[in-house]
Motif scaffolding. Structure first.
Motif, PDB file in Angstrom:
ATOM      1  N   ARG A 269      -9.820   2.559 -23.859  1.00 12.19           N
ATOM      2  CA  ARG A 269      -9.334   3.834 -24.275  1.00 12.19           C
ATOM      3  C   ARG A 269      -8.656   4.882 -23.433  1.00 12.19           C
ATOM      4  O   ARG A 269      -7.545   5.300 -23.924  1.00 12.19           O
ATOM      5  N   GLN A 270      -8.895   4.718 -22.314  1.00  4.47           N
ATOM      6  CA  GLN A 270      -8.434   5.603 -21.511  1.00  4.47           C
ATOM      7  C   GLN A 270      -7.529   5.163 -20.297  1.00  4.47           C
ATOM      8  O   GLN A 270      -6.764   5.733 -19.775  1.00  4.47           O
ATOM      9  N   ASN A 271      -7.705   3.965 -20.011  1.00  3.49           N
ATOM     10  CA  ASN A 271      -6.968   3.569 -18.444  1.00  3.49           C
ATOM     11  C   ASN A 271      -5.514   2.804 -18.929  1.00  3.49           C
ATOM     12  O   ASN A 271      -5.759   2.111 -20.147  1.00  3.49           O
ATOM     13  N   ARG A 272      -4.644   3.171 -18.196  1.00  2.00           N
ATOM     14  CA  ARG A 272      -3.429   2.408 -18.201  1.00  2.00           C
ATOM     15  C   ARG A 272      -3.264   1.783 -16.927  1.00  2.00           C
ATOM     16  O   ARG A 272      -3.530   2.187 -15.688  1.00  2.00           O
ATOM     17  N   ARG A 273      -2.748   0.453 -16.952  1.00  2.00           N
ATOM     18  CA  ARG A 273      -2.669  -0.345 -15.754  1.00  2.00           C
ATOM     19  C   ARG A 273      -1.180  -0.570 -15.543  1.00  2.00           C
ATOM     20  O   ARG A 273      -0.487  -1.240 -16.581  1.00  2.00           O
ATOM     21  N   ILE A 274      -0.612  -0.319 -14.363  1.00  2.00           N
ATOM     22  CA  ILE A 274       0.768  -0.432 -14.189  1.00  2.00           C
ATOM     23  C   ILE A 274       0.717  -1.822 -12.754  1.00  2.00           C
ATOM     24  O   ILE A 274       0.241  -1.456 -11.928  1.00  2.00           O
ATOM     25  N   LYS A 275       1.572  -2.855 -13.368  1.00  2.00           N
ATOM     26  CA  LYS A 275       1.584  -3.922 -12.441  1.00  2.00           C
ATOM     27  C   LYS A 275       3.160  -3.833 -11.693  1.00  2.00           C
ATOM     28  O   LYS A 275       3.969  -3.880 -12.698  1.00  2.00           O
TER      29      LYS A 275
ATOM     30  N   HIS B 297       0.730  -1.169   0.035  1.00  2.00           N
ATOM     31  CA  HIS B 297      -0.120   0.011  -0.221  1.00  2.00           C
ATOM     32  C   HIS B 297       0.777   1.195  -0.069  1.00  2.00           C
ATOM     33  O   HIS B 297       0.648   2.192  -0.648  1.00  2.00           O
ATOM     34  N   THR B 298       1.912   1.100   0.839  1.00  2.00           N
ATOM     35  CA  THR B 298       2.942   2.360   0.709  1.00  2.00           C
ATOM     36  C   THR B 298       3.456   2.538  -0.856  1.00  2.00           C
ATOM     37  O   THR B 298       3.373   3.841  -1.158  1.00  2.00           O
ATOM     38  N   LEU B 299       3.970   1.671  -1.188  1.00  2.00           N
ATOM     39  CA  LEU B 299       4.551   1.495  -2.687  1.00  2.00           C
ATOM     40  C   LEU B 299       3.499   2.116  -3.529  1.00  2.00           C
ATOM     41  O   LEU B 299       3.745   2.661  -4.490  1.00  2.00           O
ATOM     42  N   ALA B 300       2.089   1.770  -3.279  1.00  2.00           N
ATOM     43  CA  ALA B 300       1.093   2.268  -4.231  1.00  2.00           C
ATOM     44  C   ALA B 300       0.866   3.862  -4.242  1.00  2.00           C
ATOM     45  O   ALA B 300       0.557   4.355  -5.192  1.00  2.00           O
ATOM     46  N   HIS B 301       1.130   4.123  -3.092  1.00  2.00           N
ATOM     47  CA  HIS B 301       0.860   5.684  -2.732  1.00  2.00           C
ATOM     48  C   HIS B 301       2.281   6.416  -3.583  1.00  2.00           C
ATOM     49  O   HIS B 301       2.258   7.417  -4.110  1.00  2.00           O
ATOM     50  N   VAL B 302       3.422   5.694  -3.500  1.00  2.00           N
ATOM     51  CA  VAL B 302       4.593   6.351  -4.081  1.00  2.00           C
ATOM     52  C   VAL B 302       4.270   6.587  -5.613  1.00  2.00           C
ATOM     53  O   VAL B 302       4.526   7.508  -6.346  1.00  2.00           O
ATOM     54  N   ILE B 303       3.796   5.131  -6.377  1.00  2.00           N
ATOM     55  CA  ILE B 303       3.661   5.325  -7.733  1.00  2.00           C
ATOM     56  C   ILE B 303       2.480   6.318  -8.098  1.00  2.00           C
ATOM     57  O   ILE B 303       2.647   6.763  -8.964  1.00  2.00           O
ATOM     58  N   ASN B 304       1.431   6.288  -7.438  1.00  2.00           N
ATOM     59  CA  ASN B 304       0.361   7.162  -7.407  1.00  2.00           C
ATOM     60  C   ASN B 304       0.782   8.613  -7.441  1.00  2.00           C
ATOM     61  O   ASN B 304       0.623   9.352  -8.285  1.00  2.00           O
TER      62      ASN B 304
ATOM     63  N   GLY C  50      -8.353   2.365 -10.189  1.00  2.00           N
ATOM     64  CA  GLY C  50      -8.702   1.343  -9.509  1.00  2.00           C
ATOM     65  C   GLY C  50      -7.339   0.807  -9.097  1.00  2.00           C
ATOM     66  O   GLY C  50      -6.098   1.480  -9.409  1.00  2.00           O
ATOM     67  N   ALA C  51      -7.421   0.006  -8.144  1.00  2.00           N
ATOM     68  CA  ALA C  51      -6.010  -0.779  -7.548  1.00  2.00           C
ATOM     69  C   ALA C  51      -6.425  -1.939  -7.020  1.00  2.00           C
ATOM     70  O   ALA C  51      -7.658  -2.413  -6.295  1.00  2.00           O
ATOM     71  N   GLN C  52      -5.464  -2.713  -6.862  1.00  2.00           N
ATOM     72  CA  GLN C  52      -5.472  -4.099  -6.067  1.00  2.00           C
ATOM     73  C   GLN C  52      -4.280  -4.461  -5.629  1.00  2.00           C
ATOM     74  O   GLN C  52      -3.429  -4.696  -6.178  1.00  2.00           O
ATOM     75  N   LEU C  53      -4.136  -4.841  -4.382  1.00  2.00           N
ATOM     76  CA  LEU C  53      -2.835  -5.481  -3.544  1.00  2.00           C
ATOM     77  C   LEU C  53      -3.142  -6.999  -3.745  1.00  2.00           C
ATOM     78  O   LEU C  53      -4.150  -7.373  -3.340  1.00  2.00           O
ATOM     79  N   ASN C  54      -2.042  -7.635  -3.705  1.00  2.00           N
ATOM     80  CA  ASN C  54      -2.363  -9.186  -3.969  1.00  2.00           C
ATOM     81  C   ASN C  54      -1.215  -9.894  -2.821  1.00  2.00           C
ATOM     82  O   ASN C  54      -0.314  -9.512  -2.733  1.00  2.00           O
TER      83      ASN C  54
ATOM     84  N   ARG D 209      -1.545  -3.788  -8.326  1.00  2.00           N
ATOM     85  CA  ARG D 209      -1.647  -3.127  -9.907  1.00  2.00           C
ATOM     86  C   ARG D 209      -2.396  -1.739  -9.514  1.00  2.00           C
ATOM     87  O   ARG D 209      -3.321  -1.936  -8.619  1.00  2.00           O
ATOM     88  N   VAL D 210      -2.028  -0.943 -10.136  1.00  2.00           N
ATOM     89  CA  VAL D 210      -2.947   0.679 -10.033  1.00  2.00           C
ATOM     90  C   VAL D 210      -3.239   0.924 -11.433  1.00  2.00           C
ATOM     91  O   VAL D 210      -2.384   0.842 -12.324  1.00  2.00           O
TER      92      VAL D 210
END
Length: 236
Positions: free
Chosen positions: A227-233, A97-104, A118-122, A128-129
């Motif tokens: 068309r609009q979303n990019r997903r970073i894993k 979750h901390t790293l998700a904030h950093v990439i955000n 969207g976001a999901q921690l596994n 992915r964000v």
């Protein structure tokens, strides 16, 4: 929603508490160290112990009275119970979750204030964000791996505070999701998580005390989702 125990006491993972109500296979507890899940973060894992035995907590559900802890079987615990959060899994969720904030933060500042969609921690150490980035260059997003790891090396402190919801809404950038927002407490306050000199946004999840406690991370894949979303894993 009253102030969550895991917000005020993030380091307390074992707690004795009273049962308020019970049904076969579930108990309502007066207070709980368990994070129930939300915002893409998985619920805590752990154990419920009482005089009649010990069971794994398999599900958490909130109602207006508090947090229900669901477990296998049809036992009806009463009186006092001991709740134990699994430390390793909580630590993993805090890390991701901390790293998700950093990439955000990196996407928000370098790609024109792009919002999270969207976001999901596994449990496997990946997350992915998704962002509203219709014109983004995928290679530019891949290049965020170096600054992401630089933030980890800098070991920036992470802290949390609360402010009135109306006040938070008036501050640009505190709410980063295009569709959802962290819940507002009964006291009208919303929780703000800050990474020193990098990021400040509303969030109800759990986090590391500093970015340097995270392992190095790598960007595994960039996907175009419509068309609009990019997903970073990303993986640690």
């Amino acid at each position: 929603m009253s102030r969550a125990f895991y917000h005020d006491h993030p380091d307390i993972l074992q707690l004795e508490a009273d049962v308020l109500d019970a049904r076969p296979g579930a108990v309502l507890i007066e207070r709980s160290p368990f994070f129930p899940g939300g915002g893409g973060q998985l619920a805590d894992r752990g154990t419920l112990r009482w005089s009649g035995g010990a069971v794994p907590v398999t599900e958490l559900g909130r109602d207006e009275r508090g947090l229900w802890h669901v477990f296998p079987g049809d036992a009806l615990p009463s009186g006092k119970v001991v709740l134990e959060v699994e430390p390793a899994f909580r630590a993993l969720m805090c890390e991701l979750h901390t790293l998700a904030h950093v990439i955000n933060a990196l996407v928000y500042t370098r790609f024109g204030g792009a919002l999270l969609t969207g976001a999901q921690l596994n449990a496997d150490g990946t997350f992915r964000v998704d962002f509203d980035l219709p014109g983004a260059d995928n290679e530019g997003l891949r290049a965020l791996e170096a600054p992401l790891n630089d933030v980890i090396r800098r070991d920036l402190p992470v802290s949390a505070s609360f402010m009135p919801h109306a006040e938070a809404q008036a501050i640009p950038g505190l709410f980063r999701s295009k569709a959802v927002a962290p819940p507002v407490g009964e006291d009208g306050l919303v929780r703000i998580v800050e990474i020193l000199d990098l990021d400040r946004q509303a969030c109800g999840g759990t986090h590391l005390a500093s970015t340097g406690r995270a392992r190095p991370a790598r960007i595994m894949k960039i996907d175009n989702k419509g068309r609009q979303n990019r997903r970073i894993k990303i993986a640690v």
